[in-house]
Structure formats: C-alpha cells, structure tokens
Scaffold this active site. Structure first.
Site, PDB file in Angstrom:
ATOM      1  N   HIS A  31       0.863  -1.184   0.000  1.00 30.93           N
ATOM      2  CA  HIS A  31       0.000   0.000   0.000  1.00 30.93           C
ATOM      3  C   HIS A  31       0.893   1.226   0.000  1.00 30.93           C
ATOM      4  CE1 HIS A  31      -3.863   1.846   0.305  1.00 30.93           C
ATOM      5  NE2 HIS A  31      -3.560   2.496   1.415  1.00 30.93           N
ATOM      6  N   LYS A 176     -10.790   5.696  -3.526  1.00 39.51           N
ATOM      7  CA  LYS A 176      -9.914   6.822  -3.199  1.00 39.51           C
ATOM      8  C   LYS A 176      -8.535   6.488  -3.732  1.00 39.51           C
ATOM      9  CE  LYS A 176      -7.873   8.156   1.236  1.00 39.51           C
ATOM     10  NZ  LYS A 176      -8.203   8.541   2.632  1.00 39.51           N
ATOM     11  N   LYS A 178      -4.576   7.315  -3.821  1.00 40.84           N
ATOM     12  CA  LYS A 178      -3.495   7.988  -3.116  1.00 40.84           C
ATOM     13  C   LYS A 178      -2.644   8.728  -4.140  1.00 40.84           C
ATOM     14  CE  LYS A 178      -3.820   7.031   1.322  1.00 40.84           C
ATOM     15  NZ  LYS A 178      -3.877   8.130   2.305  1.00 40.84           N
ATOM     16  N   ASP A 258      -7.776  16.002   6.583  1.00 38.44           N
ATOM     17  CA  ASP A 258      -7.444  14.812   7.376  1.00 38.44           C
ATOM     18  C   ASP A 258      -6.334  15.203   8.362  1.00 38.44           C
ATOM     19  OD1 ASP A 258      -7.026  12.342   8.457  1.00 38.44           O
ATOM     20  OD2 ASP A 258      -6.247  11.397   6.649  1.00 38.44           O
TER      21      ASP A 258
HETATM   22 MG    MG Z   1      -5.843  10.808   4.567  1.00 42.95          MG
END
Ligand code: MG
Length: 382
Positions: A31, A176, A178, A258
């Site tokens: 990831h 989502k 990245k 965030d």
């Molecule tokens: Mg985030």
C-alpha cells in the site's frame, strides 16, 4: 473540581492490569502513500483486565510508520507500558470519559497510543455491562457504513484492473486514489487516466497527504476536477488552514481535511475558516472515541460532513470505529474502514463482515470481537 460519585462503582471493575503485545500482519498487496510503502501493518495489541477478570481489548496502529503523525507501534509500546498503564490501573472502566480525559491531560500528544488504551477501556465497559459499545454512546443511528476502497499509488492499469474487479464483484462502490508519490504532472496524468478508464462507474476521490503546496494545488486541482475527481483530501500540509480556505474558494472540487484535523479545536478552526467541505475523523489520530465525539459535535454544528477514516486497523479497531460511527449522526460522508480487507489475516475469531460495499455493525458486548490467541501468537513480533 470534586469527582462525581459514579452510579455504579465497584472495586471489581477497577483495572488490575494492562499488557501490550506487538504484532506484524502482512498486507494483501503493498500500500503506497506519498512518502512510504506499507508491506505489513504493525499492531500494538492492548489487553486490559479488571479486578473481576473482565477483559477489554484495544489496538494502537498508525498508517505504516511515524511519517503520518510522529508515532510508531514501537514508541507506543514503550509509552503505554511505562506511562499510560499506571494512569489506568486502579481506575473504574465504567468511566471511559473520565479515563480519556485523564490520559489526555497526563500524556501530551501521543493520540494513537491513548486511543488504543481508551479503546480497551470502552470494550471492557461494554463487556462488564453486557452491552455493545454503541449503546454506551447513545445507541445506533445506522447499522451499516459505506466503505470506500483505497487504490494506493498504483500505475493506471493496475488500479483500473483492481477497481473493475471490485466493482464487478460488488465489493466496493467508490474509490480513493493515493497521490503525491510521483512528480505532479505524471501523478495528475495517472489519476486522469484511471478516471477516464473507469468512466464514471464509481465516485473517485484523491488523498494527497499534504504533498502539494498551495500554488501546485491551485494549478492542478482543477485538472483533477475536470477528470471527474469529486473530492481532494488534504492537498496541502496540515498547518495550512488559510490555504485550504483560499483553495476552497478558487477550485471546483470538494476539499476534505485529514491531517489538518486532530483535535476538537482543529475542527473549530477549520469550521471558522470555512476551509473544507468534509473532515475525516479517526479514533487513532484524535486520541480515542471520546475526542472524536467532541469533534463530530463541532463538525455537525458547523454543517461539515464527517468521513470515517482509517489508520488500517484490524477487525478490532475497525469494529471500534463502526460502533462509534454508527452512533454518531455527523458521519454522513461514508467511510474508508477497509483495514481488514487490506490485511492478509486478522486477529479475531470472526472478522467484521462486509456486504455490497458496506461494513455491517458487529453485535455482542463491547466491540463484539473475540481475540484469536493462535493468530496473535502467529503474528507476534519476536
Ligand atoms: Mg488521509
């Protein structure tokens, strides 16, 4: 201030011991974040025992190392054992709110470690009373949560293949991506290619983890909007709240905070500055369920949507988030509680259940999870 006399305080429910174990659980695939790539997830498993033998479980995790917020599982282990455990031992587990505030006042920062300990307290409280934690939080407003899948910073063909497969299997309905690991133009081209290939089949958002500066965001967020990206999470660094507010006026894409949102005071600051449309709330980054409730109250009062975030927890931490988010009205913008799906294995006997892109709220006392000792032994760090 004098301590209020609790309704039911028995010596039996005071904490007798708190122990930690450090685990490493492999991921189903690497990831990739803007600055690091995860291959395994470290988990600090926290076991709390009361005088009468009631056990509560919590977990401390961070998203792949100290890059996100300065904490690591190794650092948390030392802090919990040496400093947080003595603050909890002898305290009544039926007063999680008081315990959360005690941890908050005695350990500056260190939210992920405090959250793990507080989680064990809530779990023990629920088990002691024989009720699920969501009942201690006022009861449920929903019993399932939509779960977005994070595609990592993969090459377009890899990400598109993964997204198409998950859509076809009915496992997720939104994604989502990245960003921030590549040069800006290359990264925007990559995300645009993915959006193009998926052609509106699912809502897409991006998370930059603060990788861009304001100028870069002003220049490139419109291109992402043009490509069909609906929301950009933390495009610029955490401290740049006024920059977020300017971007929100200038670019045609919804913004989510965030890293900029860790404390209730951060929530108030973001709301007052009209800096974002949505805030990501997470048990770990804010120090526990109690603080997240305070943040959600500010967000709701300010008309901000809350998105239930993850630090890639096992089923235990994911269940804790599910209890909290199902009992918190402001969580109206979905979640990314996919931790157990990114992990190759789990540490409980019956992992949390997903159905058609949604996480189902687990039932049973506490968080409703039973720790699998064999799995814990298998993944314990030696
Ligand atoms: Mg985030």
């Amino acid at each position: 201030m004098t301590d209020p006399k609790p309704e039911r305080s028995s010596a039996a429910l005071r904490v007798r011991a708190l122990e930690t174990r450090l685990l490493d659980i492999p991921l189903v695939r690497p990831h990739r974040f803007s600055v690091t790539t995860m291959h395994t997830q470290g988990v600090l498993l926290i076991r709390l025992v009361t005088e009468d033998g009631t056990v509560g479980w919590g977990e401390g995790v961070v998203p792949g190392g100290p890059w996100w917020g300065g904490e690591s599982v190794e650092g948390m282990a030392a802090l919990v054992e040496r400093h947080l455990a003595p603050l909890v031992i002898g305290q009544d587990v039926l007063r999680p709110e008081a315990l959360a505030r005690r941890l908050e006042s005695m350990a500056a920062g260190a939210p992920f470690a405090r959250a793990g300990v507080e989680m064990a307290v809530w779990d023990a409280a629920g088990r002691a009373l024989g009720v699920p934690v969501h009942q201690l939080l006022g009861g449920i407003l929903r019993n399932r949560l939509p779960v977005t899948w994070a595609l990592g910073s993969e090459a377009p063909d890899v990400a598109v293949e993964e997204a198409r497969r998950l859509l076809a299997e009915g496992r997720h309905r939104s994604f989502k991506l990245k960003m921030g690991a590549l040069a800006v133009e290359e990264d925007v081209a990559r995300v645009s290619a993915i959006a193009d290939a998926l052609d509106g089949a699912a809502p897409l958002s991006v998370d930059l983890n603060g990788a861009w500066d304001e100028y870069t965001a002003r220049r490139w967020l419109p291109a992402l909007a043009e490509a069909g990206i609906r929301m950009a999470e933390q495009p610029i660094p955490a401290a740049h709240v006024s920059g977020l507010a300017r971007l929100r006026e200038q670019v045609p894409i919804a913004l989510m905070a965030d890293e900029s949102l860790r404390t209730p005071a951060d929530a108030l600051r973001l709301a007052a500055a009209h800096a974002v449309d949505v805030v990501a709330i997470k048990i770990g980054k804010s120090g526990g369920l109690s603080a997240v409730r305070r943040i959600a109250d500010v967000a709701e009062a300010a008309g901000l949507g809350c998105y239930g975030g993850t630090a890639i927890e096992t089923s235990l931490g994911t269940a804790a988030s599910a209890h909290l988010f199902c009992a918190t009205a402001a969580v109206s913008s979905g979640t990314e509680l996919f931790g157990p799906l990114l992990l190759e294995d789990d540490i409980v006997t019956a992992p949390v259940t997903y159905q058609k892109g949604e996480l189902l709220l687990p039932s049973g006392p506490g968080f409703g999870m039973t720790i699998d000792e064999e799995k814990v032994a298998k993944y314990e760090r030696r």
